[in-house]
Write a protein that holds these residues in place. Structure first.
Motif, mmCIF file in Angstrom:
data_model
loop_
_atom_site.group_PDB
_atom_site.id
_atom_site.type_symbol
_atom_site.label_atom_id
_atom_site.label_comp_id
_atom_site.label_asym_id
_atom_site.label_seq_id
_atom_site.Cartn_x
_atom_site.Cartn_y
_atom_site.Cartn_z
ATOM 1 N N GLY A 146 0.809 -1.219 0.000
ATOM 2 C CA GLY A 146 0.000 0.000 0.000
ATOM 3 C C GLY A 146 0.838 1.262 0.000
ATOM 4 N N LYS A 147 2.003 1.212 0.640
ATOM 5 C CA LYS A 147 2.881 2.378 0.668
ATOM 6 C C LYS A 147 3.507 2.636 -0.691
ATOM 7 N N VAL A 148 3.705 1.580 -1.466
ATOM 8 C CA VAL A 148 4.327 1.736 -2.779
ATOM 9 C C VAL A 148 3.293 2.146 -3.824
ATOM 10 N N ILE A 149 2.080 1.602 -3.715
ATOM 11 C CA ILE A 149 1.043 1.920 -4.691
ATOM 12 C C ILE A 149 0.377 3.252 -4.376
ATOM 13 N N GLY A 150 0.064 3.503 -3.115
ATOM 14 C CA GLY A 150 -0.565 4.762 -2.723
ATOM 15 C C GLY A 150 -2.064 4.765 -2.985
ATOM 16 N N LYS A 151 -2.732 5.835 -2.552
ATOM 17 C CA LYS A 151 -4.174 5.958 -2.766
ATOM 18 C C LYS A 151 -4.464 6.108 -4.249
ATOM 19 N N ASN A 152 -5.362 5.266 -4.726
ATOM 20 C CA ASN A 152 -5.763 5.261 -6.143
ATOM 21 C C ASN A 152 -4.574 5.106 -7.089
ATOM 22 N N GLY A 153 -3.474 4.531 -6.616
ATOM 23 C CA GLY A 153 -2.316 4.286 -7.473
ATOM 24 C C GLY A 153 -1.501 5.514 -7.793
ATOM 25 N N ILE B 26 1.079 7.007 -6.188
ATOM 26 C CA ILE B 26 2.533 6.878 -6.042
ATOM 27 C C ILE B 26 3.100 6.009 -7.160
ATOM 28 N N ALA B 27 2.412 4.895 -7.462
ATOM 29 C CA ALA B 27 2.864 4.020 -8.543
ATOM 30 C C ALA B 27 2.860 4.765 -9.877
ATOM 31 N N THR B 28 1.850 5.570 -10.115
ATOM 32 C CA THR B 28 1.784 6.366 -11.343
ATOM 33 C C THR B 28 2.916 7.381 -11.395
ATOM 34 N N SER B 29 3.235 7.973 -10.263
ATOM 35 C CA SER B 29 4.327 8.951 -10.222
ATOM 36 C C SER B 29 5.669 8.290 -10.517
ATOM 37 N N ILE B 30 5.888 7.099 -9.966
ATOM 38 C CA ILE B 30 7.127 6.371 -10.243
ATOM 39 C C ILE B 30 7.221 6.056 -11.732
ATOM 40 N N ARG B 31 6.123 5.610 -12.316
ATOM 41 C CA ARG B 31 6.109 5.297 -13.756
ATOM 42 C C ARG B 31 6.343 6.550 -14.598
ATOM 43 N N ASN B 32 5.796 7.691 -14.174
ATOM 44 C CA ASN B 32 6.005 8.940 -14.917
ATOM 45 C C ASN B 32 7.459 9.392 -14.869
ATOM 46 N N ILE B 33 8.102 9.229 -13.727
ATOM 47 C CA ILE B 33 9.523 9.587 -13.603
ATOM 48 C C ILE B 33 10.356 8.710 -14.529
ATOM 49 N N VAL B 34 10.077 7.408 -14.505
ATOM 50 C CA VAL B 34 10.826 6.476 -15.357
ATOM 51 C C VAL B 34 10.577 6.784 -16.830
ATOM 52 N N ARG B 35 9.331 7.087 -17.192
ATOM 53 C CA ARG B 35 9.003 7.393 -18.583
ATOM 54 C C ARG B 35 9.699 8.662 -19.057
ATOM 55 N N SER B 36 9.763 9.678 -18.201
ATOM 56 C CA SER B 36 10.389 10.928 -18.621
ATOM 57 C C SER B 36 11.898 10.760 -18.812
ATOM 58 N N ILE B 37 12.531 9.952 -17.992
ATOM 59 C CA ILE B 37 13.964 9.712 -18.153
ATOM 60 C C ILE B 37 14.233 8.807 -19.351
ATOM 61 N N SER B 38 13.313 7.883 -19.630
ATOM 62 C CA SER B 38 13.529 6.941 -20.732
ATOM 63 C C SER B 38 13.436 7.603 -22.105
ATOM 64 N N ALA B 39 12.889 8.795 -22.171
ATOM 65 C CA ALA B 39 12.802 9.497 -23.452
ATOM 66 C C ALA B 39 14.190 9.793 -24.020
#
Length: 87
Positions: A42-49, A51-64
């Motif tokens: 729950g700490k990694v996913i967060g409310k309504n996902g 935190i998980a979405t934020s982690i994915r957005n950070i990874v996506r922005s760097i992967s560009a």
């Protein structure tokens, strides 16, 4: 990228020893699999996902920059949930 995800996840959970971050590389796709204990998911996913979405957005922005597609999968660490039976 694996080190970045590992750093973020370690900052979120209580005990960083029980997490695992694995990386599988294909042609233009890299899959990063994060496994955490069931009581910490729950700490990694967060409310309504969020935190998980934020982690994915950070990874996506760097992967560009690298021109590769990164996929972050988050799941439970099953070996902590079901310990091995003693023989």
């Amino acid at each position: 990228m694996k080190d970045l995800v590992n750093y973020i996840i370690c900052a979120l959970v209580d005990n960083a020893d029980n997490i695992s971050v694995d990386e599988k590389i294909d042609a233009n796709t890299v899959v990063i699999t994060v496994k955490v204990p069931a009581d910490q998911i729950g700490k990694v996913i967060g409310k309504n996902g969020r935190i998980a979405t934020s982690i994915r957005n950070i990874v996506r922005s760097i992967s560009a920059k690298e021109k590769k597609k990164y996929i972050v999968k988050i799941g439970e660490n099953w070996c902590n949930k079901f310990p091995l039976a003693k023989l």
